[in-house]
Design an enzyme around this catalytic site. Structure first.
Site, PDB file in Angstrom:
ATOM      1  N   ASP A 255      20.565  15.346  29.390  1.00 15.16           N
ATOM      2  CA  ASP A 255      19.753  14.344  28.408  1.00 15.16           C
ATOM      3  C   ASP A 255      19.195  13.292  28.781  1.00 15.16           C
ATOM      4  O   ASP A 255      18.482  12.788  27.902  1.00 15.16           O
ATOM      5  CB  ASP A 255      20.246  14.806  27.048  1.00 15.16           C
ATOM      6  CG  ASP A 255      20.909  16.381  26.919  1.00 15.16           C
ATOM      7  OD1 ASP A 255      20.190  17.117  27.144  1.00 15.16           O
ATOM      8  OD2 ASP A 255      21.154  16.163  25.591  1.00 15.16           O
TER       9      ASP A 255
ATOM     10  N   ASP B   8      33.465 -10.142  45.032  1.00 20.71           N
ATOM     11  CA  ASP B   8      32.947 -11.547  45.614  1.00 20.71           C
ATOM     12  C   ASP B   8      33.599 -11.400  43.781  1.00 20.71           C
ATOM     13  O   ASP B   8      33.622 -11.606  42.651  1.00 20.71           O
ATOM     14  CB  ASP B   8      32.440 -12.826  45.147  1.00 20.71           C
ATOM     15  CG  ASP B   8      31.719 -13.198  46.081  1.00 20.71           C
ATOM     16  OD1 ASP B   8      32.584 -13.309  47.266  1.00 20.71           O
ATOM     17  OD2 ASP B   8      30.896 -14.326  46.337  1.00 20.71           O
TER      18      ASP B   8
ATOM     19  N   HIS C  39      38.407  10.399  50.169  1.00 21.15           N
ATOM     20  CA  HIS C  39      37.004   9.751  50.289  1.00 21.15           C
ATOM     21  C   HIS C  39      36.156   8.846  49.520  1.00 21.15           C
ATOM     22  O   HIS C  39      35.289   9.409  49.718  1.00 21.15           O
ATOM     23  CB  HIS C  39      36.919  11.626  49.629  1.00 21.15           C
ATOM     24  CG  HIS C  39      36.062  11.645  49.809  1.00 21.15           C
ATOM     25  ND1 HIS C  39      35.250  12.188  49.137  1.00 21.15           N
ATOM     26  CD2 HIS C  39      35.107  12.647  50.896  1.00 21.15           C
ATOM     27  CE1 HIS C  39      33.943  13.323  49.343  1.00 21.15           C
ATOM     28  NE2 HIS C  39      34.124  13.188  50.548  1.00 21.15           N
TER      29      HIS C  39
ATOM     30  N   HIS D 137      23.767  15.115  50.287  1.00 24.19           N
ATOM     31  CA  HIS D 137      25.018  15.184  50.326  1.00 24.19           C
ATOM     32  C   HIS D 137      24.597  14.062  48.966  1.00 24.19           C
ATOM     33  O   HIS D 137      26.235  13.534  48.448  1.00 24.19           O
ATOM     34  CB  HIS D 137      24.994  13.814  50.995  1.00 24.19           C
ATOM     35  CG  HIS D 137      26.523  13.952  51.390  1.00 24.19           C
ATOM     36  ND1 HIS D 137      27.373  12.603  51.782  1.00 24.19           N
ATOM     37  CD2 HIS D 137      27.488  14.284  52.029  1.00 24.19           C
ATOM     38  CE1 HIS D 137      28.884  13.108  52.072  1.00 24.19           C
ATOM     39  NE2 HIS D 137      28.935  13.748  52.078  1.00 24.19           N
TER      40      HIS D 137
ATOM     41  N   LYS E  72      25.811  12.843  45.573  1.00 19.88           N
ATOM     42  CA  LYS E  72      26.717  13.944  43.842  1.00 19.88           C
ATOM     43  C   LYS E  72      25.767  13.401  42.794  1.00 19.88           C
ATOM     44  O   LYS E  72      26.764  12.062  42.247  1.00 19.88           O
ATOM     45  CB  LYS E  72      27.886  13.933  44.213  1.00 19.88           C
ATOM     46  CG  LYS E  72      28.450  13.832  45.994  1.00 19.88           C
ATOM     47  CD  LYS E  72      28.448  12.796  46.845  1.00 19.88           C
ATOM     48  CE  LYS E  72      28.950  13.198  47.482  1.00 19.88           C
ATOM     49  NZ  LYS E  72      29.535  14.509  48.573  1.00 19.88           N
TER      50      LYS E  72
ATOM     51  N   LYS F 207      33.719   5.727  48.504  1.00 21.46           N
ATOM     52  CA  LYS F 207      33.074   4.737  49.584  1.00 21.46           C
ATOM     53  C   LYS F 207      33.022   3.390  48.346  1.00 21.46           C
ATOM     54  O   LYS F 207      31.932   3.834  47.379  1.00 21.46           O
ATOM     55  CB  LYS F 207      31.746   5.478  50.008  1.00 21.46           C
ATOM     56  CG  LYS F 207      31.689   6.725  50.932  1.00 21.46           C
ATOM     57  CD  LYS F 207      32.158   8.068  49.960  1.00 21.46           C
ATOM     58  CE  LYS F 207      32.108   8.429  50.916  1.00 21.46           C
ATOM     59  NZ  LYS F 207      32.415  10.594  50.559  1.00 21.46           N
TER      60      LYS F 207
END
Length: 486
Positions: A411, A231, A224, A404, A406, A226
């Site tokens: 603070d 380089d 899952h 979508h 996350k 991404k």
């Protein structure tokens, strides 16, 4: 003959109950959360054959024999690489803010290295901006490009990224692409996989879905993450898959997907590179440890950039660390806590931590999509609303598409962004990645993004919520009972 059939019948019945007893004993002997164990037992006793098959298929964490052997074999060299990296003392942060200190110590003790400093971060919230920036970086790449995505959906600007990646491979840039088999099924059924391989890109189909091996490895264990590394200096991660939202799941009835990605320059690319190296070796058996950070191109002064810790999860990585990180961040909050997630099915511990934060005076907000592409998770999420509202948590329902992103902001200083949903699958099963950033400047940028989400959301009214129809309450409780399995 009658006696024979009688004996066979009794043997079948005996075997049936022995099988149920055996699976029951296995569930009880495993050290798992009580709600999860109870949910599995209920399924097995109500629908014995279905429950047993389901448990043997997805009830336990099976990486597969070959991958498990590779995971064990890679750790000596990986541990040595991490130990050698510690000699580059100039890249590691020596101190953190008070709100981030406990979390960074947890990550250092469990992962073996401290957070890295001297990174430059840029938040990208528009899919076109993400892909255009990525295409520019690919075109300027000089040595290597590594990518991993859960979903690669052909169409729109995703095809432009593919074209730029193939062009890079043709000019002798070493390109590797790992895609989840289930999430990227459309990609592997399209001509793009063959086109990329013909261009010289190493394309790997991770965690192949094979029903013939359903009892040997969990088919719902997914890659899952991404991530993009270029380089060994530039890196991307966040919630966005390689899809153009104008073409992706348009018939789902939830609107366009809304995501957030972080583009980074600095030694964090090396930290993410070792995560990619582990994934690649587990999947292919080939070792591709990244080089150490290049002191000639990276600034390492504390004031020059952001301090980041990279948390990786999944089989072979520190168990339960992302869950621990979320708990630590939640308990560290003193003023406010903002969470965004598309799928909200928290553990009992995380739910308790969130409610406790609100009850001790922290301004707690959770931003969720009003419409969800998962019917099961959508109903299960609603089952937690009453307890959250009673504790004083503000729940915002985003109306501008499927949110979508996350993210967690504590603070205004401690930020968590990445691929992890606040659900059981992300917390304990899938291969995920989260960035922990200790920086007020980045916190201000993330706060601006979250404020924009709130401006496009509707605040859930606790007085109206308690008046919802009885059938909705019953449906919520039904899915709540099975939430440990979602």
């Amino acid at each position: 003959m009658t006696t024979f059939y009688t004996v066979v019948s009794w043997l079948v019945i005996l075997g049936y109950w022995v099988l149920i007893a055996g699976v029951t004993l296995r569930i009880l002997m495993k050290r798992r959360a009580v709600p999860s164990a109870m949910a599995w037992l209920l399924i097995i006793y109500i629908l014995p054959l279905v429950g047993i098959i389901a448990y043997l298929s997805v009830g336990e964490l099976h990486l597969g024999k070959r991958r498990a052997e590779r995971a064990r074999a890679m750790w000596p060299s990986t541990a040595k690489w991490l130990n050698d990296l510690k000699a580059c003392k100039h890249i590691f942060a020596q101190e953190n803010s008070s709100v981030a200190s406990s979390l960074f110590k947890l990550c250092e003790r469990r992962q073996g290295i401290a957070g890295v400093k001297g990174n430059q971060l840029q938040l990208l919230t528009d899919s076109d901006d993400v892909m255009q920036a990525l295409i520019r970086d690919i075109q300027l790449a000089r040595h290597n490009i590594e990518m991993v995505f859960y979903i690669w959906q052909p169409g729109g600007m995703a095809d432009q990224v593919a074209e730029s990646l193939m062009a890079a491979a043709r000019r002798d840039i070493h390109c590797r692409l790992m895609l989840d088999s289930a999430g990227s099924v459309a990609f592997f059924r399209s001509p793009w996989a063959a086109m990329m391989r013909n261009a010289g890109i190493e394309v790997v189909e991770a965690l192949k879905v094979n029903l013939m091996r359903v009892f040997l490895r969990r088919m719902d264990l997914r890659q899952h993450r991404k991530m993009v590394m270029i380089d060994n200096y530039i890196a991307y991660t966040g919630s966005m898959n390689m899809v153009d939202p104008r073409f992706f799941k348009q018939d789902a009835g939830v609107g366009q997907w809304v995501d957030l990605m972080a583009r980074m320059e600095g030694p964090v690319a090396t930290a993410m590179g070792i995560v990619y190296s582990c994934d690649w070796e587990i999947e292919t058996g080939k070792r591709i440890l990244p080089p150490p950070p290049d002191v000639n191109i990276m600034p390492f002064e504390q004031a020059s950039g952001h301090t980041i810790h990279t948390i990786a999860s999944g089989p072979g990585f520190p168990e339960d660390l992302i869950h621990q990180a979320l708990l630590t961040a939640t308990y560290a909050a003193r003023e406010y806590l903002i969470m965004t997630t598309p799928y909200f099915v928290p553990s009992d511990d995380l739910l308790h931590a969130i409610c406790t934060a609100a009850q001790r005076g922290v301004d707690v907000s959770i931003i969720l999509p009003r419409k969800n592409d998962s019917l099961l998770v959508g109903w299960a999420s609603r089952a937690f609303f009453s307890e959250l509202l009673a504790a004083g948590v503000k729940i915002y329902q985003f109306e501008g598409g499927l949110l979508h992103t996350k993210s967690v902001l504590v603070d205004g200083e401690l930020s968590l962004v990445g691929t992890v949903n606040l659900d059981m699958r992300s917390l304990w099963l899938n291969f995920e990645i989260t960035l922990v950033i200790d920086d007020t400047g980045f916190g201000a940028d993330l706060a601006a993004v979250q404020d924009d989400y709130i401006s496009r959301s509707r605040l859930l009214d606790a007085r109206l919520w308690v008046k919802r129809p009885l059938w909705q309450r019953i449906t919520e409780r039904l899915f709540y009972f099975f939430s440990p399995l979602l």
